[in-house]
Design a protein around this motif. Sequence first.
Motif, PDB file in Angstrom:
ATOM      1  N   LYS A   1       0.703  -1.198   0.104  1.00 45.38           N
ATOM      2  CA  LYS A   1       0.212  -0.155  -0.117  1.00 45.38           C
ATOM      3  C   LYS A   1       0.957   1.222  -0.084  1.00 45.38           C
ATOM      4  CE  LYS A   1      -4.111  -1.765   2.184  1.00 45.38           C
ATOM      5  NZ  LYS A   1      -5.188  -1.871   3.325  1.00 45.38           N
ATOM      6  N   ALA A   2       2.026   1.083   0.773  1.00 48.22           N
ATOM      7  CA  ALA A   2       2.819   2.504   0.662  1.00 48.22           C
ATOM      8  C   ALA A   2       3.377   2.583  -0.830  1.00 48.22           C
ATOM      9  CB  ALA A   2       3.959   2.200   1.911  1.00 48.22           C
ATOM     10  N   ILE A   3       3.780   1.397  -1.405  1.00 47.16           N
ATOM     11  CA  ILE A   3       4.511   1.691  -2.713  1.00 47.16           C
ATOM     12  C   ILE A   3       3.312   2.432  -3.675  1.00 47.16           C
ATOM     13  CG2 ILE A   3       5.381   0.453  -4.481  1.00 47.16           C
ATOM     14  CD1 ILE A   3       6.552  -1.705  -2.486  1.00 47.16           C
ATOM     15  N   ARG A   4       2.224   1.756  -3.391  1.00 47.94           N
ATOM     16  CA  ARG A   4       1.025   2.226  -4.225  1.00 47.94           C
ATOM     17  C   ARG A   4       1.058   3.821  -4.193  1.00 47.94           C
ATOM     18  NH1 ARG A   4      -1.455   4.459  -7.222  1.00 47.94           N
ATOM     19  NH2 ARG A   4      -3.439   4.258  -7.936  1.00 47.94           N
ATOM     20  N   ARG A   5       0.845   4.217  -2.719  1.00 51.99           N
ATOM     21  CA  ARG A   5       0.512   5.509  -2.332  1.00 51.99           C
ATOM     22  C   ARG A   5       1.710   6.323  -3.045  1.00 51.99           C
ATOM     23  NH1 ARG A   5      -0.904   3.452   2.691  1.00 51.99           N
ATOM     24  NH2 ARG A   5       1.168   4.052   3.440  1.00 51.99           N
ATOM     25  N   ALA A   6       2.750   5.987  -2.915  1.00 52.21           N
ATOM     26  CA  ALA A   6       4.081   6.576  -3.625  1.00 52.21           C
ATOM     27  C   ALA A   6       4.182   6.981  -4.980  1.00 52.21           C
ATOM     28  CB  ALA A   6       5.305   5.886  -3.070  1.00 52.21           C
ATOM     29  N   GLY A   7       3.118   6.119  -5.602  1.00 55.67           N
ATOM     30  CA  GLY A   7       3.092   6.360  -7.180  1.00 55.67           C
ATOM     31  C   GLY A   7       3.153   5.338  -8.081  1.00 55.67           C
ATOM     32  N   LEU A   8       3.295   3.977  -7.763  1.00 54.71           N
ATOM     33  CA  LEU A   8       3.300   2.847  -8.531  1.00 54.71           C
ATOM     34  C   LEU A   8       1.794   2.620  -8.716  1.00 54.71           C
ATOM     35  CD1 LEU A   8       4.916   0.984 -10.222  1.00 54.71           C
ATOM     36  CD2 LEU A   8       5.171  -0.444  -8.165  1.00 54.71           C
ATOM     37  N   ASP A   9       1.436   2.689  -9.902  1.00 59.47           N
ATOM     38  CA  ASP A   9      -0.001   2.258 -10.190  1.00 59.47           C
ATOM     39  C   ASP A   9      -0.216   0.934 -10.785  1.00 59.47           C
ATOM     40  OD1 ASP A   9      -1.058   5.211 -10.350  1.00 59.47           O
ATOM     41  OD2 ASP A   9       0.809   5.304 -11.747  1.00 59.47           O
ATOM     42  N   ARG A  10       0.373   0.412 -11.626  1.00 58.60           N
ATOM     43  CA  ARG A  10       0.005  -0.711 -12.457  1.00 58.60           C
ATOM     44  C   ARG A  10       1.223  -1.809 -12.406  1.00 58.60           C
ATOM     45  NH1 ARG A  10      -1.529  -0.043 -18.613  1.00 58.60           N
ATOM     46  NH2 ARG A  10      -3.615   0.943 -17.547  1.00 58.60           N
ATOM     47  N   LEU A  11       0.737  -2.970 -12.259  1.00 56.43           N
ATOM     48  CA  LEU A  11       1.745  -4.039 -12.237  1.00 56.43           C
ATOM     49  C   LEU A  11       1.168  -5.291 -13.322  1.00 56.43           C
ATOM     50  CD1 LEU A  11       1.435  -5.233  -8.255  1.00 56.43           C
ATOM     51  CD2 LEU A  11       3.181  -3.478  -9.543  1.00 56.43           C
ATOM     52  N   HIS A  12       2.535  -5.668 -14.007  1.00 60.18           N
ATOM     53  CA  HIS A  12       2.511  -6.729 -14.946  1.00 60.18           C
ATOM     54  C   HIS A  12       2.896  -8.046 -14.247  1.00 60.18           C
ATOM     55  CE1 HIS A  12       0.765  -4.477 -17.929  1.00 60.18           C
ATOM     56  NE2 HIS A  12       2.035  -3.608 -17.971  1.00 60.18           N
ATOM     57  N   VAL A  13       2.235  -9.197 -14.133  1.00 64.68           N
ATOM     58  CA  VAL A  13       2.787 -10.309 -13.593  1.00 64.68           C
ATOM     59  C   VAL A  13       2.500 -11.447 -14.647  1.00 64.68           C
ATOM     60  CG1 VAL A  13       2.146 -12.109 -11.931  1.00 64.68           C
ATOM     61  CG2 VAL A  13       2.052  -9.705 -11.360  1.00 64.68           C
ATOM     62  N   GLY A  14       3.457 -12.441 -14.631  1.00 60.31           N
ATOM     63  CA  GLY A  14       3.685 -13.335 -15.555  1.00 60.31           C
ATOM     64  C   GLY A  14       3.149 -14.697 -15.125  1.00 60.31           C
ATOM     65  N   LEU A  15       1.685 -14.874 -15.062  1.00 58.42           N
ATOM     66  CA  LEU A  15       1.366 -16.286 -14.552  1.00 58.42           C
ATOM     67  C   LEU A  15       1.797 -17.403 -15.369  1.00 58.42           C
ATOM     68  CD1 LEU A  15      -0.885 -17.497 -12.833  1.00 58.42           C
ATOM     69  CD2 LEU A  15      -2.532 -17.336 -14.891  1.00 58.42           C
ATOM     70  N   GLU A  16       1.576 -17.319 -16.508  1.00 57.21           N
ATOM     71  CA  GLU A  16       1.890 -18.533 -17.495  1.00 57.21           C
ATOM     72  C   GLU A  16       0.798 -19.667 -17.600  1.00 57.21           C
ATOM     73  OE1 GLU A  16       3.919 -16.286 -18.840  1.00 57.21           O
ATOM     74  OE2 GLU A  16       5.298 -15.849 -17.086  1.00 57.21           O
ATOM     75  N   SER A  17       0.688 -20.208 -16.336  1.00 58.22           N
ATOM     76  CA  SER A  17      -0.349 -21.210 -16.115  1.00 58.22           C
ATOM     77  C   SER A  17      -0.682 -21.313 -14.947  1.00 58.22           C
ATOM     78  CB  SER A  17       0.743 -22.516 -16.747  1.00 58.22           C
ATOM     79  OG  SER A  17      -0.534 -23.644 -16.256  1.00 58.22           O
ATOM     80  N   GLY A  18      -1.961 -22.077 -14.683  1.00 60.06           N
ATOM     81  CA  GLY A  18      -2.415 -22.053 -13.517  1.00 60.06           C
ATOM     82  C   GLY A  18      -2.354 -23.639 -12.988  1.00 60.06           C
ATOM     83  N   ASP A  19      -1.893 -24.336 -13.855  1.00 56.77           N
ATOM     84  CA  ASP A  19      -1.358 -25.812 -13.660  1.00 56.77           C
ATOM     85  C   ASP A  19      -0.108 -25.988 -12.842  1.00 56.77           C
ATOM     86  OD1 ASP A  19      -2.504 -28.500 -13.822  1.00 56.77           O
ATOM     87  OD2 ASP A  19      -0.649 -28.612 -15.239  1.00 56.77           O
ATOM     88  N   ASP A  20      -0.183 -26.582 -11.623  1.00 57.80           N
ATOM     89  CA  ASP A  20       0.940 -26.766 -10.902  1.00 57.80           C
ATOM     90  C   ASP A  20       2.076 -27.589 -11.923  1.00 57.80           C
ATOM     91  OD1 ASP A  20       0.762 -25.219  -8.640  1.00 57.80           O
ATOM     92  OD2 ASP A  20      -0.512 -26.596  -7.552  1.00 57.80           O
ATOM     93  N   ALA A  21       1.503 -28.655 -12.470  1.00 59.74           N
ATOM     94  CA  ALA A  21       2.373 -29.546 -13.009  1.00 59.74           C
ATOM     95  C   ALA A  21       3.198 -28.719 -14.136  1.00 59.74           C
ATOM     96  CB  ALA A  21       1.782 -30.612 -13.522  1.00 59.74           C
ATOM     97  N   VAL A  22       2.379 -27.810 -14.940  1.00 57.44           N
ATOM     98  CA  VAL A  22       3.264 -27.104 -15.859  1.00 57.44           C
ATOM     99  C   VAL A  22       4.060 -26.048 -15.304  1.00 57.44           C
ATOM    100  CG1 VAL A  22       2.871 -25.362 -17.537  1.00 57.44           C
ATOM    101  CG2 VAL A  22       1.251 -27.267 -17.507  1.00 57.44           C
ATOM    102  N   LEU A  23       3.710 -25.318 -14.178  1.00 64.66           N
ATOM    103  CA  LEU A  23       4.494 -24.309 -13.547  1.00 64.66           C
ATOM    104  C   LEU A  23       5.670 -25.287 -12.947  1.00 64.66           C
ATOM    105  CD1 LEU A  23       1.804 -22.644 -11.396  1.00 64.66           C
ATOM    106  CD2 LEU A  23       3.158 -21.654 -13.405  1.00 64.66           C
ATOM    107  N   LYS A  24       5.729 -26.290 -12.670  1.00 63.19           N
ATOM    108  CA  LYS A  24       6.894 -27.035 -12.111  1.00 63.19           C
ATOM    109  C   LYS A  24       7.905 -27.475 -13.293  1.00 63.19           C
ATOM    110  CE  LYS A  24       8.495 -31.008  -9.180  1.00 63.19           C
ATOM    111  NZ  LYS A  24       7.994 -32.172  -8.562  1.00 63.19           N
TER     112      LYS A  24
END
Length: 302
Positions: free
Chosen positions: A127-150
């Motif tokens: 929340k402190a980082i957001r208040r300081a002015g970072l607005d948007r995050l890009h996250v690489g999920l790639e997959s929601g399957d644990d076997a693929v992620l491993k």
Amino acid sequence: MYKTEKFQVRSVAEIKQDIDAMAAVRDDLSALSQRSGQGGEMNHHAAIALIEKNPELNHHQGFAMLYHWLLSGGKTVFLQDANSLIMKTDHLVDVLGYLRSTFPSIVRVTTYARSKTLVQKSLDDLKAIRRAGLDRLHVGLESGDDAVLKKIQKGATAEIHIKGGQKALAAGFQLSEYWMPGLGGKARWQDHATNTARVLSEIDPHYIRSRPFRPWPGTPLAQEMTEQTFEMLTPGEQLRELRLTMQELTITGRVCFDHAGNHWKNSQGRLLFTHSYEGYQFPQEKQAVLDLIDEGLKAGSR
């Protein structure tokens, strides 16, 4: 992308020096624009004059990028490189405050983030980082399957992705999650599709962005393809997987195909999906997306 790079966290002082250097260029361009007699608006005459005074700028890629950014209004910023949130919270807050005070024209600051880092940070810190002015995050999920992620050595489980994404939203960030159609190959396409839809639905980010999998030479998956222990989906099979993902998806954000890798075609040989950055609003346009996929399947999309 970073295999040849050594990880390091840059100091606040060094980052501020970069910001100061860019501000100095801005101020020089502004002063030269005033002298050019064209109403003080930043223009190419000022850029040429500055290069004549400092010839090294003509060979500096950063100068051209900065000039065009200023020319467009200097409104958006992207913090490099892959995981800026790994910085100590007070250091990142300091940098964000300095950046925004030095460039008051900024309206949005974006960065990449990792789910694991989001989980490790406290909600108060985020929340402190957001208040300081970072607005948007890009996250690489790639997959929601644990076997693929491993298999791809993502370093995060489905549960970590869910907790990280939900935490980012609770802190007030706008969130984009990226996933890779086709990443499960022929062996796990159904699990990849349904589990990815489940994880994304539990997060419910503002944006979901499709980046279809393609093997990169020299990687383990590329080697497995050569050995025929990993089978790539055909474009038509990717669409079948994509349809299952979209069918199972229950979100209130936007699904975007804003990348050349989303190359599926309709019967007229045109792109199946818009490459607009804003994509399709769910759930309102969910059926429209499913209809487009069916159109591509009937056309035998390549």
